[in-house]
Design a protein around this motif. Structure first.
Motif, short mmCIF file in Angstrom:
data_model
loop_
_atom_site.label_atom_id
_atom_site.label_comp_id
_atom_site.label_asym_id
_atom_site.label_seq_id
_atom_site.Cartn_x
_atom_site.Cartn_y
_atom_site.Cartn_z
N PHE A 134 0.83 -1.20 0.00
CA PHE A 134 0.00 0.00 0.00
C PHE A 134 0.86 1.25 0.00
N TYR A 137 1.54 2.42 -3.36
CA TYR A 137 0.44 3.20 -3.94
C TYR A 137 0.52 4.66 -3.49
N TYR A 185 -4.82 -8.32 -0.45
CA TYR A 185 -5.05 -8.23 0.99
C TYR A 185 -6.22 -9.11 1.39
N PHE B 47 -13.23 -2.34 -0.90
CA PHE B 47 -12.29 -2.53 0.21
C PHE B 47 -13.04 -2.64 1.54
N PRO B 71 -10.13 -3.12 11.14
CA PRO B 71 -9.79 -1.69 10.99
C PRO B 71 -8.87 -1.37 9.83
N LEU B 72 -8.10 -2.35 9.36
CA LEU B 72 -7.06 -2.03 8.38
C LEU B 72 -7.62 -1.48 7.07
N PRO B 73 -8.66 -2.11 6.49
CA PRO B 73 -9.20 -1.53 5.25
C PRO B 73 -9.67 -0.09 5.46
N HIS B 74 -10.21 0.20 6.64
CA HIS B 74 -10.67 1.56 6.91
C HIS B 74 -9.50 2.53 6.81
N VAL B 75 -8.38 2.14 7.41
CA VAL B 75 -7.21 3.01 7.38
C VAL B 75 -6.76 3.25 5.95
N LEU B 76 -6.70 2.16 5.19
CA LEU B 76 -6.23 2.29 3.81
C LEU B 76 -7.15 3.21 3.02
N ILE B 77 -8.46 3.05 3.23
CA ILE B 77 -9.39 3.83 2.43
C ILE B 77 -9.38 5.29 2.86
N LEU B 78 -9.15 5.54 4.16
CA LEU B 78 -9.00 6.94 4.58
C LEU B 78 -7.91 7.60 3.77
N THR B 79 -6.77 6.92 3.69
CA THR B 79 -5.67 7.46 2.90
C THR B 79 -6.07 7.61 1.44
N ALA B 80 -6.75 6.59 0.92
CA ALA B 80 -7.10 6.61 -0.50
C ALA B 80 -8.09 7.72 -0.81
N ILE B 81 -9.00 8.01 0.12
CA ILE B 81 -9.95 9.11 -0.11
C ILE B 81 -9.19 10.43 -0.23
N VAL D 42 -14.27 6.26 8.10
CA VAL D 42 -14.31 6.48 6.66
C VAL D 42 -15.57 7.23 6.28
N VAL D 129 -8.71 2.44 14.59
CA VAL D 129 -8.43 3.05 13.29
C VAL D 129 -7.37 4.15 13.45
N VAL D 132 -3.92 2.54 14.18
CA VAL D 132 -3.24 1.98 13.01
C VAL D 132 -2.80 3.11 12.09
N LEU D 133 -3.70 4.07 11.92
CA LEU D 133 -3.44 5.18 11.00
C LEU D 133 -2.20 5.96 11.43
N GLU D 144 0.31 10.46 3.03
CA GLU D 144 -1.00 11.03 2.71
C GLU D 144 -0.98 12.55 2.85
#
Lengths: 493, 122, 137, 178
Positions: A134, A137, A185, B47, B71-81, D42, D129, D132-133, D144
């Motif tokens: 990731f 990306y 993933y 995701f 929680p991990l997909p949430h973190v990734l998508i926050l970044t992706a947004i 999110v 969240v 981890v973030l 980011e």
């Protein structure tokens, strides 16, 4: 701070330097600062490569969290070599950029220009150093966003249109990569590349992995600009400011090639990519078409930047071809070509920048008689061009040698013939340049152009000289490339 | 294979396909960006769907709950947004710059202007 | 720009609350949903609302572009600076545990600071983008 | 399935202004969908960004570039192939995926439980969240912030010195041969 932190400093320094550069405001100061930063980065990458070659893979846990829970930087012979190429190009292009940028971009924004340049560099270095899917990306987007804007700064309005097209294609590519990472993933529960490469083969149902492979490959091929996904590249390179063209042409596509190598060999593994997936059957024809079409179209261009942009498409074809063999000599050829092509293309675009500075044009007709007026610039351009052809003594010959050898090893002599045919085509377009520069007389009303200033000539010649040096003394480049190839192939089984 | 189990995925895929179609098919630059945004959001949905666990709650730890969604997909998508809105901002700024330079944001009119301006000058 | 009295009054009433909510989201990100990014967007939204209802020019005077650019840089530098501070304290980059004797405590401090960095950078950048777009009308 | 409807509408409408509005509604619906899927952070972000900032920027940009999309000759084969190909590949992938909401899917078993189990103890933050973030994947978040910083500088560069450049660009010939 000990030497143990070098991997992160490699990326953190330009990242921190970018906002500082904005705060500096004064263009000259921003430029000097950027130059210093790029030299420091080059030094760091040399130290890193030496350490990797001596002690093997370096793993750096960001935030102290052990992978796969945290993000890991993982340097082996492959990416530390690519880091060296990128920082080397940056270290040469940055000092050069000053005058070229001063001519092509309006002054109050120069500090912002250098900030974006540093950000693009940060992104490229981040992609290369990281061991986390990731994270690739995220840093790809940093470098892409910065590149879109840098390209849009070109003097012509077409630069904006080209940047927009690149933005659309680049974002689709990045989103494809994201889909692929998501699928991986989903099936493995991890994002760490090393961890993924193990767990990927324990997945009960392989269908999502096949799809992930397709998405990742297509996404990366868009960034790499392999035919037929190359359509953003010619315009982007043609209309960008010359220093940007030089930097991107020499580094961005190389990073694309690296990411492809990383995914195909380290993550999915050679056996998966080439035996269960038809990567060779797809990649090889595409790269051959890229070589022939790229060189063929280049012959008919009258704009030199566009001519060499199409030649880049052909050269990317050689890179992909080397990867598609999946053999030691093929990979060695591809990795050596990453280095050699960066030197040659960087040198060529820098020489074009010199011509642009003096004549205000990069049309082929502007070259008429320039061989006498700007002897050093033209000599650099011609030697770089001969390197693209693959003439012996230039480094281009070394890469082609390995590619032909790989083709013959694989009993694919038609491929070897096509490689030679590509070289012939390259000879034609380089020949047109030589003809214009040395055998045509300048138009009588043309002013007597002076040679470019030494601040620009010196960087140009450093790259050209490097491409000559490494064409004769191949121990270093080929040695490292062979180690890198062995790492990739060995890591796969 | 139970079809009902995958309906969420398929809804996301349909949206992604619509968005991608708009990006490639439409000539208006703004519309392309709208399509791009749609496409990316649909991928995000894919995701987030991965992270959902039936009976789970939001991953904010509390003694009252035991099962949490991933929680991990949430973190990734926050970044992706964030990445997608950044891309959108740059894209819109480019579109505005193009409008300023060309007087249009229709792709075919831009091409027409370029070819009218003479063959490929730098 | 707008002459609607109701709109102006409501906006005037709302904006302080939006800002307050922004700060709440900033500080409360550890316990509930939210954090620096969301807070930054909300604070920026308050300014955007102000600019739309009243006047872009006045809003620009409150938040001049040069100050916004400096703030954006500051936000990024704050975040990255925490990383560098960790290096100096003998940790890895972004290893907040090195900031205090107790790693968990250090982490909490680290997260707080970087979230503030994120908040500042995001709010500033959002306003930069908004004003750049709005200026060209 | 409101989401799908608004998504289609956003693409279909030729009035860009309406299209941007619908996109905002789409984002808002998407945000509520994410609350249902337990992704509150999110959802919050999507509501603030998608329905807020994006819509404002879209409207501003449309005000500057014109609100009507021109109709043009349809040549839908390439876009249709691209989007159907992508969809087909994804559907193929879903066939091998674990069922929706399955607690034993591989994605839930490897890294995620570690965060849930140790996150609070190691970082002192109950919102996993955030933990981890900001901590475990803190470097992604630094990236980011850098992305958004890049966008800010980029927009500033693209639209900042506009006035001076506008003069130069009024003659396309001069601009093109520079």
């Amino acid at each position: 701070m000990s030497a143990g932190h070098l991997p992160i400093l490699q990326v953190a320094i330009p990242l921190i330097a970018a906002p500082l550069c904005v705060l500096l405001r004064r263009p000259g100061l921003a430029w000097a600062f950027t130059t210093l930063v790029s030299w420091a980065l080059f030094a760091i990458s040399i130290l890193l490569l030496i350490r990797v070659l001596a002690d093997g893979t370096i793993s750096y846990h960001l935030g102290g969290w052990a992978p796969p829970f945290g993000i890991e930087y993982r340097l082996d012979a492959v990416n530390s070599f690519v880091l060296l190429v990128i920082t080397g190009i940056a270290a040469v292009v940055t000092p050069y950029a000053r005058q070229s940028v001063a001519q092509e971009i309006a002054a109050p924004r120069h500090n912002l220009f250098y900030a974006l340049y540093l950000l693009a560099l940060t992104g490229l270095l981040g992609i290369t150093a990281t061991g986390d899917a990731f994270n690739i990306y995220v840093f790809m987007e940093i470098s892409s966003l910065a590149s879109y804007v840098l390209i849009a700064l070109g003097p012509s309005r077409r630069a904006r249109a080209a940047a927009f097209q690149y933005l659309i294609m680049g974002t689709i590519g990045a989103t494809f990569l994201l889909i692929g990472i998501g699928l991986l993933y989903m099936m493995t529960g991890t994002l760490n590349l090393a961890d993924l490469s193990v767990r990927i083969h324990e997945v009960p149902d392989m269908r999502p992995i096949y799809a992930a492979f397709a998405f990742v490959t297509i996404g990366v091929l868009i960034k790499l600009a392999l035919f037929p996904l190359h359509i953003w590249l010619p315009n982007a390179y043609t209309y960008a400011p010359t220093a940007v063209s030089a930097f991107l042409a020499a580094s961005a596509t190389k990073v694309g090639a690296y990411v492809l190598l990383r995914f195909v060999f380290t993550l999915f593994g050679q056996e998966f990519s080439f035996e269960r997936m038809p990567l060779m059957e797809i990649l090889m024809p595409l790269s051959l078409v890229a070589i022939l079409v790229g060189s063929g179209v280049a012959i008919f261009q009258t704009n030199l930047k566009r001519l060499f942009a199409y030649s880049s498409i052909a050269q990317i074809g050689y890179l992909a071809l080397g990867i598609s063999f999946a053999s030691t000599s093929g990979l060695t050829g591809a990795i050596v070509h990453i280095f050699n092509h960066a030197m040659m293309k960087g040198g060529i675009f820098l020489a074009l920048g010199c011509i642009m500075l003096r004549t205000g044009s990069v049309e082929l007709s502007a070259l008429n008689g320039l061989g006498r007026r700007m002897p050093f610039t033209m000599a650099a351009l011609v030697i770089g061009g001969l390197g693209l052809v693959g003439v012996p003594v230039t480094s281009g010959f070394v890469s082609k040698w390995y590619l032909v050898q790989a083709a013959l090893e694989a009993d694919l002599w038609p491929v070897a013939l096509l490689i030679l045919l590509g070289s012939l085509l390259a000879l034609i377009y380089v020949g047109r340049v030589i003809e214009a520069a040395y055998f045509r007389t300048p138009a009588p009303e043309a002013p007597a152009y002076r040679e470019a200033p030494w601040q620009m000539l010196l960087p140009t010649w450093i790259l050209i000289a490097a491409s000559l040096y490494f064409g004769v003394h191949t121990e270093i480049t080929v040695g490292v490339a062979e180690r890198a190839a062995a790492t990739l192939l060995g890591g796969a089984s | 294979m139970d079809i009902l189990n995958h309906i969420n995925y398929w809804a996301a895929i349909a949206l992604a396909a619509i968005g991608l179609y708009a990006v490639v098919a439409r000539a208006n630059l703004i519309k392309k960006l709208i399509g791009l945004s749609l496409f990316q959001t649909a991928v995000f949905l894919l995701f987030i769907t991965v992270g959902k666990i039936t009976g789970g709650t939001a991953p904010i730890l509390d003694a009252a709950y035991e099962v949490y969604s991933n929680p991990l997909p949430h973190v990734l998508i926050l970044t992706a947004i964030v990445v997608s809105v950044s891309t959108l901002a740059v894209g819109l700024a480019l579109a505005i710059a193009i409008k300023r330079d060309y007087g249009t944001v229709e792709e075919d009119e831009i091409h027409a202007e370029d070819s009218a301006a003479g063959p490929d000058k730098a | 720009m707008s002459d609607f009295l109701v709109l102006r009054v409501i906006a005037k009433l709302l904006i302080p609350f939006i800002l307050l909510f922004g700060f709440y989201v900033q500080m409360h990100g550890d316990y509930g949903p939210g954090g620096g990014f969301q807070a930054g967007v909300i604070v920026a939204a308050a300014f955007v609302l102000y600019a739309i209802v009243f006047d872009v020019k006045t809003a620009r005077r409150v938040a001049p572009m040069a100050a916004l650019v400096s703030l954006a840089c500051l936000g990024v530098l704050l975040y990255a600076g925490v990383g560098v501070a960790n290096l100096i304290y003998g940790g890895r980059f972004l290893e907040y545990g090195a900031l205090a004797h107790d790693p968990a405590h250090g982490n909490h401090i680290g997260i707080l600071i970087i979230e503030i960095g994120v908040g500042i950078a995001v709010a500033a950048v959002m306003m930069i983008i908004f004003f750049s777009f709005a200026r060209r009308r | 399935m409101f989401v799908a409807a608004t998504g289609i509408a956003a693409v279909w409408l030729r009035n860009l202004l309406a299209s941007a509005m619908v996109l905002g509604i789409y984002s808002l619906l998407m945000a509520s969908l994410w609350v249902v899927l337990d992704a509150v952070d999110v959802a919050f972000t999507e509501a603030a960004v998608g329905a807020g900032i994006t819509t404002v920027l879209m409207l501003l940009a449309i005000a500057l570039t014109g609100r009507h999309e021109k109709r043009r000759r349809a040549r839908p084969w390439l876009p249709l192939a691209t989007s159907l190909g992508t969809a087909g590949l994804l559907i193929y992938a879903t066939l091998g995926m674990p069922a929706f909401g399955d607690a034993n899917a591989p994605a839930q078993l490897h890294v995620a439980p570690y965060y849930l189990a140790h996150g609070q103890a190691e970082t002192g933050v109950p919102n996993v969240v955030t933990a981890v973030l900001a901590a475990y994947r803190g470097f992604d978040t630094l990236g980011e912030v850098t992305v958004i910083f890049t966008a800010g500088i980029g927009v500033l560069v693209l639209l900042g010195g506009a006035k001076r450049r506008q003069r130069k660009e009024t003659e396309p010939a001069a601009g093109d041969s520079a």
